[in-house]
Scaffold this motif. Structure first.
Motif, PDB file in Angstrom:
ATOM      1  N   MET A 166      50.177  58.189  29.727  1.00 21.50           N
ATOM      2  CA  MET A 166      48.737  57.971  29.889  1.00 21.50           C
ATOM      3  C   MET A 166      47.929  59.149  29.335  1.00 21.50           C
ATOM      4  SD  MET A 166      46.672  56.800  33.340  1.00 21.50           S
ATOM      5  CE  MET A 166      47.848  57.623  34.334  1.00 21.50           C
ATOM      6  N   GLU A 169      53.303  53.753  24.261  1.00 16.30           N
ATOM      7  CA  GLU A 169      51.980  54.254  24.621  1.00 16.30           C
ATOM      8  C   GLU A 169      51.510  53.505  25.856  1.00 16.30           C
ATOM      9  OE1 GLU A 169      49.147  53.679  21.457  1.00 16.30           O
ATOM     10  OE2 GLU A 169      49.230  51.504  21.612  1.00 16.30           O
ATOM     11  N   GLU A 207      48.673  51.933  28.566  1.00 15.91           N
ATOM     12  CA  GLU A 207      47.344  51.338  28.690  1.00 15.91           C
ATOM     13  C   GLU A 207      46.463  52.432  29.280  1.00 15.91           C
ATOM     14  OE1 GLU A 207      44.205  49.527  28.449  1.00 15.91           O
ATOM     15  OE2 GLU A 207      45.904  48.235  27.902  1.00 15.91           O
ATOM     16  N   LYS A 208      45.355  52.715  28.647  1.00 19.90           N
ATOM     17  CA  LYS A 208      44.500  53.801  29.119  1.00 19.90           C
ATOM     18  C   LYS A 208      43.243  53.307  29.824  1.00 19.90           C
ATOM     19  CE  LYS A 208      46.392  56.891  25.729  1.00 19.90           C
ATOM     20  NZ  LYS A 208      46.966  58.103  26.186  1.00 19.90           N
TER      21      LYS A 208
END
Length: 172
Positions: free
Chosen positions: A37, A86, A88-89
């Motif tokens: 994150m 990657e 989820e931000k």
């Protein structure tokens, strides 16, 4: 990387890991999520292992679990054979993903059990049976309410959800 940044990053990852059990995942899984994150670039399994000082198997298992929850995704980099990950931000999207997964893993099975218990004791006329059946129906009603609330909340966009929360909390 400055020493202050590294200390802050490590503190965040450690605390996020400790919070993991609150939303139904292991400490290591939450730490992997936290690392991804706050990472500006997708990371490989090797990078996650090195940063968190965990085994390949532990990293691999937790990365796959986070993918299944929808909290991280696999990224393909041109010319690279290994997988990168990657997170989820978007905070609201993360919240709704966790909510849906917890509902699927916890509330839905509990609701099914309560419905079965209520159905199986519907015709029991003993005092214990009637009391048990009545308690199961009450718990079933509450679990159904929680399930319905979770469904509705997870469909809301962030702005409308924030307005509803403000009203419920008596702010704004």
């Amino acid at each position: 990387m400055s020493e202050q940044f590294k200390e802050s990053k490590d503190a965040f990852i450690a605390q996020w890991g400790a919070l993991g059990s609150s939303w139904g995942i292991s400490r290591t899984m939450a730490q992997v999520h936290a690392l991804l994150m706050v990472s500006p670039e997708p990371m490989s399994t090797d990078e996650v292992m090195e940063d968190l000082v965990i085994s390949r198997g532990n990293a691999h298992t937790n990365l796959k679990d986070l993918v299944s929850w929808g909290l991280i995704r696999i990224v393909v980099k041109k010319g690279e054979r290994k997988e990168f990950f990657e997170a989820e931000k978007d905070v609201w999207k993360m919240f709704t993903l966790v909510l849906k997964e917890r509902q699927r893993r916890e509330i839905d099975p509990a609701l099914t059990l309560l419905q079965d218990c209520a159905e199986n004791t519907e015709n029991d006329k003993t005092a214990e049976g009637v009391a048990f059946h009545q308690q199961m129906k009450e718990l079933e009603g509450f679990a159904q309410l929680a399930s319905n609330a979770g469904d509705k909340i997870s469909r809301l966009k962030y702005g409308p959800a924030l307005k509803i929360a403000a009203k419920l909390l008596g702010v704004g």
